[in-house]
Design an enzyme around this catalytic site. Structure first.
Site, PDB file in Angstrom:
ATOM      1  N   LYS A 179      -7.127   1.902  -2.914  1.00  0.00           N
ATOM      2  CA  LYS A 179      -6.743   1.298  -1.628  1.00  0.00           C
ATOM      3  C   LYS A 179      -6.740   2.359  -0.512  1.00  0.00           C
ATOM      4  O   LYS A 179      -7.198   2.115   0.610  1.00  0.00           O
ATOM      5  CB  LYS A 179      -5.355   0.653  -1.770  1.00  0.00           C
ATOM      6  N   LYS A 190      -0.084   5.335   8.392  1.00  0.00           N
ATOM      7  CA  LYS A 190       0.543   5.683   7.094  1.00  0.00           C
ATOM      8  C   LYS A 190      -0.537   5.833   6.013  1.00  0.00           C
ATOM      9  O   LYS A 190      -0.520   6.778   5.222  1.00  0.00           O
ATOM     10  CB  LYS A 190       1.553   4.582   6.743  1.00  0.00           C
ATOM     11  N   THR A 193       0.862  -1.187   0.000  1.00  0.00           N
ATOM     12  CA  THR A 193       0.000   0.000   0.000  1.00  0.00           C
ATOM     13  C   THR A 193       0.897   1.235   0.000  1.00  0.00           C
ATOM     14  O   THR A 193       1.568   1.526   0.995  1.00  0.00           O
ATOM     15  CB  THR A 193      -0.915   0.037   1.236  1.00  0.00           C
TER      16      THR A 193
HETATM   17  N1  LIG Z   1      -1.434  -6.450   7.574  1.00  0.00           N
HETATM   18  C1  LIG Z   1      -2.544  -6.164   6.909  1.00  0.00           C
HETATM   19  O1  LIG Z   1      -3.660  -6.441   7.369  1.00  0.00           O
HETATM   20  C2  LIG Z   1      -2.491  -5.497   5.570  1.00  0.00           C
HETATM   21  C3  LIG Z   1      -1.392  -4.796   5.138  1.00  0.00           C
HETATM   22  N2  LIG Z   1      -1.420  -4.192   3.913  1.00  0.00           N
HETATM   23  C4  LIG Z   1      -0.248  -3.469   3.423  1.00  0.00           C
HETATM   24  O2  LIG Z   1       0.689  -4.459   3.004  1.00  0.00           O
HETATM   25  C5  LIG Z   1       2.022  -4.009   3.250  1.00  0.00           C
HETATM   26  C6  LIG Z   1       2.731  -5.010   4.157  1.00  0.00           C
HETATM   27  O3  LIG Z   1       2.016  -5.070   5.369  1.00  0.00           O
HETATM   28  P1  LIG Z   1       2.394  -6.112   6.527  1.00  0.00           P
HETATM   29  O4  LIG Z   1       2.831  -7.395   5.941  1.00  0.00           O
HETATM   30  O5  LIG Z   1       1.263  -6.089   7.461  1.00  0.00           O
HETATM   31  O6  LIG Z   1       3.629  -5.356   7.177  1.00  0.00           O
HETATM   32  P2  LIG Z   1       4.805  -5.900   8.113  1.00  0.00           P
HETATM   33  O7  LIG Z   1       5.224  -4.737   8.917  1.00  0.00           O
HETATM   34  O8  LIG Z   1       4.422  -7.157   8.778  1.00  0.00           O
HETATM   35  O9  LIG Z   1       5.955  -6.256   7.048  1.00  0.00           O
HETATM   36  C7  LIG Z   1       6.637  -5.234   6.356  1.00  0.00           C
HETATM   37  C8  LIG Z   1       7.621  -5.823   5.378  1.00  0.00           C
HETATM   38  O10 LIG Z   1       8.329  -4.746   4.732  1.00  0.00           O
HETATM   39  C9  LIG Z   1       9.738  -4.962   4.908  1.00  0.00           C
HETATM   40  N3  LIG Z   1      10.447  -3.705   4.968  1.00  0.00           N
HETATM   41  C10 LIG Z   1      10.199  -2.629   5.755  1.00  0.00           C
HETATM   42  N4  LIG Z   1      11.055  -1.623   5.489  1.00  0.00           N
HETATM   43  C11 LIG Z   1      11.884  -2.075   4.516  1.00  0.00           C
HETATM   44  C12 LIG Z   1      12.965  -1.502   3.807  1.00  0.00           C
HETATM   45  N5  LIG Z   1      13.391  -0.246   4.047  1.00  0.00           N
HETATM   46  N6  LIG Z   1      13.589  -2.241   2.874  1.00  0.00           N
HETATM   47  C13 LIG Z   1      13.163  -3.509   2.620  1.00  0.00           C
HETATM   48  N7  LIG Z   1      12.142  -4.107   3.234  1.00  0.00           N
HETATM   49  C14 LIG Z   1      11.490  -3.394   4.186  1.00  0.00           C
HETATM   50  C15 LIG Z   1       9.849  -5.760   6.206  1.00  0.00           C
HETATM   51  O11 LIG Z   1      11.101  -6.396   6.275  1.00  0.00           O
HETATM   52  P3  LIG Z   1      11.746  -6.803   7.712  1.00  0.00           P
HETATM   53  O12 LIG Z   1      11.168  -8.148   8.037  1.00  0.00           O
HETATM   54  O13 LIG Z   1      13.206  -6.849   7.459  1.00  0.00           O
HETATM   55  O14 LIG Z   1      11.350  -5.742   8.698  1.00  0.00           O
HETATM   56  C16 LIG Z   1       8.679  -6.719   6.012  1.00  0.00           C
HETATM   57  O15 LIG Z   1       9.014  -7.743   5.117  1.00  0.00           O
HETATM   58  C17 LIG Z   1       1.887  -2.588   3.829  1.00  0.00           C
HETATM   59  O16 LIG Z   1       1.983  -1.667   2.782  1.00  0.00           O
HETATM   60  C18 LIG Z   1       0.476  -2.605   4.431  1.00  0.00           C
HETATM   61  O17 LIG Z   1      -0.060  -1.303   4.511  1.00  0.00           O
HETATM   62  C19 LIG Z   1      -2.484  -4.298   3.069  1.00  0.00           C
HETATM   63  C20 LIG Z   1      -3.578  -4.997   3.436  1.00  0.00           C
HETATM   64  C21 LIG Z   1      -3.686  -5.625   4.732  1.00  0.00           C
HETATM   65  O1  LIG Z   2      -5.027  -2.665   4.771  1.00  0.00           O
HETATM   66  C1  LIG Z   2      -5.626  -3.319   5.603  1.00  0.00           C
HETATM   67  C2  LIG Z   2      -6.803  -4.105   5.323  1.00  0.00           C
HETATM   68  O2  LIG Z   2      -7.357  -4.704   6.268  1.00  0.00           O
HETATM   69  O3  LIG Z   2      -7.212  -4.134   4.156  1.00  0.00           O
END
Ligand SMILES: NC(=O)C1=CN([C@@H]2O[C@H](COP(=O)(O)OP(=O)(O)OC[C@H]3O[C@@H](n4cnc5c(N)ncnc54)[C@H](OP(=O)(O)O)[C@@H]3O)[C@@H](O)[C@H]2O)C=CC1
Ligand SMILES: O=CC(=O)O
Length: 292
Positions: free
Chosen positions: A171, A239, A96
């Protein structure tokens, strides 16, 4: 479809890549913290040492990263996607982010001959585990068509929304609405409690009426208990509010409800709740430390 690359194994990326493996796809994974790849390897994945190595190996690569800074870093930094992208390579960013970030990535990839699709998702940890996401794709139509077998595993419905940026915007609109609803819900639970009502009865009443929804049903009981195991981390919801408010600025759309909700999420972050589920915004009201 050939082997799929997957960059980013957080809450969502882990569930999504696990799902691809269990549906018979070959998957090569990379995560900034490489140890998070281990569980995927136990389920049959291969590790790519860098994003560039994954792109080199795979015709199709998906990214699921935390925010615009992460999405840009994985593409543009050393050992990043751009080093190996080119003709015949396809990059699908499901993180996102805002439309501007997505457009920057799209331009960089297509200028090197690669194909780009943005495909953020609606749905959280459980829908990701169950393959029930809603996929909001935009960009290269041919890549969308080619990716449908993957999207069919990850989601229950895919939308193709046209030019790059439209998926990101959709989104953000959805999550802006969701974040505002979560704040109204939190206030309702606290108001019921403080005015002498049983909050569980409030949940039962809400669930039978016109504003019944899966989010209230799923999160309500744990919110009443003060328990917020992270499915959608609060820092990511904040965010999304911030990026949605910027979209409102660009389009001269007044969004006082979203702005107030953003303040509540910021307050929650300042209380150290950023890594908990976004429903922890409830604590800003429940603990009496809210900004109201
Ligand atoms: N969780 C949810 O319910 C939902 C989330 N989303 C979106 O999906 C995306 C992922 O969410 P989610 O999985 O929950 O997030 P997490 O915080 O669980 O995971 C984030 C990921 O991004 C990586 N990351 C962060 N910073 C960097 C960087 N500078 N360089 C490389 N890798 C990086 C992390 O790596 P590391 O392990 O090394 O920290 C990890 O793999 C976001 O954009 C979120 O808004 C969308 C729908 C639903
Ligand atoms: O981005 C979060 C979700 O629940 O969708």
């Amino acid at each position: 479809m050939e082997e799929i690359g997957f960059l980013g194994l957080g809450i969502m990326g882990k569930a999504m890549s696990m799902n691809l493996l269990s549906h018979g796809f070959k998957v090569t994974v990379w995560n900034r913290t490489l140890s998070r790849c281990d569980e995927l390897v136990e389920h049959g994945a291969t590790i790519g040492e860098t994003p560039a190595a994954v792109i080199k190996k795979c015709k199709y690569t998906i990214a699921m990263l935390s925010d615009p800074a992460a999405a840009l870093s994985v593409v543009f930094d050393k050992d990043g996607v751009l080093e190996q992208i080119g003709t015949g390579k396809n990059y699908i960013d499901m993180s996102t982010v805002d439309a501007e970030t997505s457009s920057k990535i799209s331009e960089a990839i297509t200028s090197k001959g690669g194909c780009f699709l943005e495909a953020p998702v609606s749905g959280s940890k459980k829908p990701a585990e169950d393959g029930q996401l809603v996929i909001l794709a935009a960009g290269e139509r041919a890549l969308y068509d080619a990716a449908l077998p993957v999207f069919d595993v990850l989601g229950k419905k895919s939308f193709f929304l046209g030019q790059v940026g439209n998926g990101a915007k959709m989104k953000l609109v959805v999550n802006m609405t969701m974040g505002s609803m979560m704040n109204a819900f939190s206030e309702g639970i606290v108001l019921a409690d403080k005015s002498g009502l049983n909050p569980q009865t409030l949940l039962d009443v809400l669930d039978l009426g016109a504003i019944a929804n899966p989010m209230f049903k799923m999160k309500g009981p744990s919110m009443i208990q003060g328990s917020y195991p992270p499915a959608f981390p609060l820092k990511h919801q904040q965010k999304d509010m911030r990026l949605a408010l910027a979209l409102g600025d660009e389009n001269s759309v007044a969004m006082p409800v979203a702005a107030a909700s953003n303040e509540a999420f910021k307050k929650a972050r300042s209380m150290g709740l950023g890594d908990l589920d976004f429903s922890a915004v409830h604590e800003t009201v429940a603990s009496g430390k809210g900004s109201s």
